[in-house]
Design a protein around this motif. Structure first.
Motif, PDB file in Angstrom:
ATOM      1  N   ARG A 184      15.180 -41.467 -22.676  1.00 13.56           N
ATOM      2  CA  ARG A 184      13.924 -42.222 -22.616  1.00 13.56           C
ATOM      3  C   ARG A 184      12.988 -41.576 -21.606  1.00 13.56           C
ATOM      4  O   ARG A 184      13.345 -41.310 -20.468  1.00 13.56           O
ATOM      5  CB  ARG A 184      14.204 -43.677 -22.215  1.00 13.56           C
ATOM      6  CG  ARG A 184      12.976 -44.585 -22.312  1.00 13.56           C
ATOM      7  CD  ARG A 184      13.374 -46.036 -22.088  1.00 13.56           C
ATOM      8  NE  ARG A 184      13.735 -46.271 -20.697  1.00 13.56           N
ATOM      9  CZ  ARG A 184      12.861 -46.609 -19.740  1.00 13.56           C
ATOM     10  NH1 ARG A 184      11.576 -46.746 -20.038  1.00 13.56           N
ATOM     11  NH2 ARG A 184      13.275 -46.822 -18.516  1.00 13.56           N
ATOM     12  N   LEU A 185      11.750 -41.290 -22.046  1.00 11.97           N
ATOM     13  CA  LEU A 185      10.745 -40.712 -21.166  1.00 11.97           C
ATOM     14  C   LEU A 185      10.276 -41.778 -20.179  1.00 11.97           C
ATOM     15  O   LEU A 185       9.819 -42.853 -20.582  1.00 11.97           O
ATOM     16  CB  LEU A 185       9.556 -40.198 -21.982  1.00 11.97           C
ATOM     17  CG  LEU A 185       8.389 -39.593 -21.193  1.00 11.97           C
ATOM     18  CD1 LEU A 185       8.832 -38.335 -20.458  1.00 11.97           C
ATOM     19  CD2 LEU A 185       7.222 -39.292 -22.134  1.00 11.97           C
ATOM     20  N   ILE A 186      10.387 -41.499 -18.891  1.00 11.20           N
ATOM     21  CA  ILE A 186      10.015 -42.487 -17.878  1.00 11.20           C
ATOM     22  C   ILE A 186       8.838 -42.024 -17.018  1.00 11.20           C
ATOM     23  O   ILE A 186       8.215 -42.856 -16.340  1.00 11.20           O
ATOM     24  CB  ILE A 186      11.212 -42.841 -16.967  1.00 11.20           C
ATOM     25  CG1 ILE A 186      11.719 -41.592 -16.246  1.00 11.20           C
ATOM     26  CG2 ILE A 186      12.329 -43.506 -17.769  1.00 11.20           C
ATOM     27  CD1 ILE A 186      12.798 -41.885 -15.198  1.00 11.20           C
ATOM     28  N   GLU A 187       8.523 -40.718 -17.043  1.00 12.71           N
ATOM     29  CA  GLU A 187       7.438 -40.239 -16.190  1.00 12.71           C
ATOM     30  C   GLU A 187       6.890 -38.916 -16.706  1.00 12.71           C
ATOM     31  O   GLU A 187       7.649 -38.055 -17.169  1.00 12.71           O
ATOM     32  CB  GLU A 187       7.931 -40.073 -14.748  1.00 12.71           C
ATOM     33  CG  GLU A 187       6.857 -39.718 -13.742  1.00 12.71           C
ATOM     34  CD  GLU A 187       7.420 -39.595 -12.341  1.00 12.71           C
ATOM     35  OE1 GLU A 187       7.538 -40.622 -11.665  1.00 12.71           O
ATOM     36  OE2 GLU A 187       7.765 -38.464 -11.938  1.00 12.71           O
ATOM     37  N   ALA A 188       5.584 -38.782 -16.648  1.00  6.33           N
ATOM     38  CA  ALA A 188       4.926 -37.514 -17.012  1.00  6.33           C
ATOM     39  C   ALA A 188       3.967 -37.141 -15.894  1.00  6.33           C
ATOM     40  O   ALA A 188       3.136 -37.965 -15.487  1.00  6.33           O
ATOM     41  CB  ALA A 188       4.189 -37.654 -18.337  1.00  6.33           C
ATOM     42  N   GLU A 217       1.621 -46.886 -15.669  1.00  8.43           N
ATOM     43  CA  GLU A 217       0.867 -46.819 -14.426  1.00  8.43           C
ATOM     44  C   GLU A 217       0.550 -45.361 -14.110  1.00  8.43           C
ATOM     45  O   GLU A 217       1.404 -44.484 -14.264  1.00  8.43           O
ATOM     46  CB  GLU A 217       1.666 -47.425 -13.270  1.00  8.43           C
ATOM     47  CG  GLU A 217       1.933 -48.909 -13.418  1.00  8.43           C
ATOM     48  CD  GLU A 217       2.733 -49.463 -12.250  1.00  8.43           C
ATOM     49  OE1 GLU A 217       3.126 -48.662 -11.362  1.00  8.43           O
ATOM     50  OE2 GLU A 217       2.977 -50.682 -12.228  1.00  8.43           O
ATOM     51  N   SER A 218      -0.666 -45.094 -13.678  1.00  5.48           N
ATOM     52  CA  SER A 218      -1.092 -43.730 -13.366  1.00  5.48           C
ATOM     53  C   SER A 218      -1.668 -43.668 -11.966  1.00  5.48           C
ATOM     54  O   SER A 218      -2.287 -44.640 -11.498  1.00  5.48           O
ATOM     55  CB  SER A 218      -2.132 -43.230 -14.372  1.00  5.48           C
ATOM     56  OG  SER A 218      -1.586 -43.178 -15.672  1.00  5.48           O
ATOM     57  N   ASP A 219      -1.483 -42.554 -11.304  1.00  5.15           N
ATOM     58  CA  ASP A 219      -2.128 -42.317 -10.016  1.00  5.15           C
ATOM     59  C   ASP A 219      -2.443 -40.838  -9.885  1.00  5.15           C
ATOM     60  O   ASP A 219      -1.870 -39.989 -10.587  1.00  5.15           O
ATOM     61  CB  ASP A 219      -1.250 -42.801  -8.854  1.00  5.15           C
ATOM     62  CG  ASP A 219       0.071 -42.064  -8.776  1.00  5.15           C
ATOM     63  OD1 ASP A 219       0.058 -40.842  -8.523  1.00  5.15           O
ATOM     64  OD2 ASP A 219       1.130 -42.692  -8.984  1.00  5.15           O
ATOM     65  N   TYR A 220      -3.373 -40.548  -8.982  1.00  7.21           N
ATOM     66  CA  TYR A 220      -3.848 -39.169  -8.803  1.00  7.21           C
ATOM     67  C   TYR A 220      -3.702 -38.785  -7.337  1.00  7.21           C
ATOM     68  O   TYR A 220      -3.974 -39.581  -6.438  1.00  7.21           O
ATOM     69  CB  TYR A 220      -5.311 -39.047  -9.233  1.00  7.21           C
ATOM     70  CG  TYR A 220      -5.894 -37.689  -8.983  1.00  7.21           C
ATOM     71  CD1 TYR A 220      -5.683 -36.644  -9.869  1.00  7.21           C
ATOM     72  CD2 TYR A 220      -6.658 -37.434  -7.832  1.00  7.21           C
ATOM     73  CE1 TYR A 220      -6.216 -35.387  -9.641  1.00  7.21           C
ATOM     74  CE2 TYR A 220      -7.193 -36.171  -7.591  1.00  7.21           C
ATOM     75  CZ  TYR A 220      -6.966 -35.154  -8.500  1.00  7.21           C
ATOM     76  OH  TYR A 220      -7.484 -33.915  -8.263  1.00  7.21           O
ATOM     77  N   GLN A 221      -3.244 -37.538  -7.096  1.00  3.06           N
ATOM     78  CA  GLN A 221      -3.110 -37.005  -5.747  1.00  3.06           C
ATOM     79  C   GLN A 221      -3.752 -35.624  -5.682  1.00  3.06           C
ATOM     80  O   GLN A 221      -3.649 -34.834  -6.640  1.00  3.06           O
ATOM     81  CB  GLN A 221      -1.634 -36.876  -5.346  1.00  3.06           C
ATOM     82  CG  GLN A 221      -0.887 -38.194  -5.245  1.00  3.06           C
ATOM     83  CD  GLN A 221       0.594 -37.954  -4.961  1.00  3.06           C
ATOM     84  OE1 GLN A 221       1.346 -37.629  -5.862  1.00  3.06           O
ATOM     85  NE2 GLN A 221       0.983 -38.115  -3.705  1.00  3.06           N
TER      86      GLN A 221
END
Length: 356
Positions: A184-188, A217-221
């Protein structure tokens, strides 16, 4: 141990080696001429027609390696054929020189060619190919151009990576990481670039998307550390044309893939092709000698050369067909190299024994 050579051996070696050198120069000249005409359409900006010629000159070691087996086959045919046409081989046989001893005399200069080819494949052509490609791209795109535009995929732990390209200054562009929990894909995670500093990777422009059963949920760094066992050298091997890599690099890359439980058939195939080059050239010399002493001994020199070229092409095509077959049918890549080599040697020995 030095190979002992008497006067006849030296005479045979001189004729055969001279023919091999001439054939190699002719093949390289024709190849560079055709490549130069084809690459003139790529001239743009600061990349001029003279730069195209310089680029092709940088790639000469790789082209020398590629054409060496064909040059040995045709050179042995021409060298022995010219001696047969002038009845020199007949005189040698009448003087008590056995057929096996004449063939061994042909093998001696080929051993020198083999040593040169192996040294070029290990120490010269991988570096010149890498430098030539980087130089060409920098001439066309400016400093810091991409070392390769060939994208690649890599598995590591619970993650699958996709790499867009790597630049000459060890900057990776367009990096995407897919992390899985079982299947199962959990993070990209996507990063615009990653650069190597003081033994560690730093990501820039990082967007991470976490996937849950009912939402994402998405976040940017701006920047983040990238924890991985992959080094710039390993990424370069992944993205660089595998054919141009040195045998030691291919072996290291195959071991790395196997340590990740991935198939390593392709790097192993090219590794065995380069390592078994002495056997390949030896089998082609046997074929050439069988043509001169066997069924083609009474035909014109041009006909022998034609059959030699056809034989070389058939040999290459058989190896190219066995390469994917080794993956499909699950046999070792070493047999994809050995089968046509041993077949050539067997045919050559058969005709030589029948006419010896």
């Amino acid at each position: 141990m030095l190979i002992r050579m008497d006067q006849m051996d030296r005479y045979i070696a001189r004729n055969v080696l001279a023919a091999i050198v001439v054939v190699q120069f002719v093949l390289l000249g024709l190849d560079i001429t055709i490549a130069y005409i084809g690459d003139l359409g790529d001239t743009q900006g600061d990349y001029s027609a003279l730069d195209v010629l310089i680029y092709l000159g940088m790639r000469l070691p790789w082209r020398f390696y590629q054409y060496a087996p064909v040059a040995v086959l045709i050179g042995a045919l021409i060298g022995l054929g010219s001696m047969a046409s002038s009845n020199e081989l007949t005189v040698m046989r009448a003087a008590g020189r056995s057929l096996a001893r004449i063939v061994w005399g042909v093998m001696k200069p080929v051993l020198l060619v083999v040593v040169v080819v192996l040294l070029v494949a290990e120490f010269v052509s991988p570096r010149t190919e890498q430098y030539a490609e980087a130089w060409r791209l920098e001439q066309r795109q400016g400093e810091g151009a991409m070392l390769t535009t060939r994208s690649g995929w890599q598995f590591e732990g619970d993650s699958v990576y996709r790499f867009g390209a790597i630049r000459a200054d060890n900057v990776v562009l367009d990096l995407t990481r897919y992390r899985f929990d079982e299947r199962r894909l959990i993070e990209a995670t996507h990063a615009n670039r990653a650069h190597w500093e003081e033994g560690a990777w730093l990501l820039e422009g990082v967007t991470t998307t976490r996937i849950f059963d009912d939402r994402t949920e998405s976040d940017y760094q701006q920047g983040a550390a990238w924890e991985t066992a992959l080094t710039p050298t390993q990424l370069e091997r992944l993205l660089r044309d595998i054919e141009s890599q040195a045998p030691s690099e291919l072996w290291a890359y195959a071991n790395f893939l196997q340590s990740q439980n991935l198939q390593a058939d392709q790097p192993l195939l090219y590794f065995w092709q380069k390592v078994l080059m002495p056997l390949t050239m030896g089998s082609l010399v046997l074929i050439a000698a069988s043509f001169v002493f066997g069924p083609l001994r009474s035909v014109a020199a041009g006909t022998r050369v034609f059959y030699g070229v056809v034989t070389g092409l058939v040999f290459k095509y058989v190896q190219d067909l066995l390469a994917p077959a080794s993956t499909i049918f699950g046999f070792s890549p070493v047999w994809a190299v050995l089968v046509p080599t041993l077949a050539c040697a067997a045919v050559g020995i058969y005709f030589l024994r029948r006419n010896g």
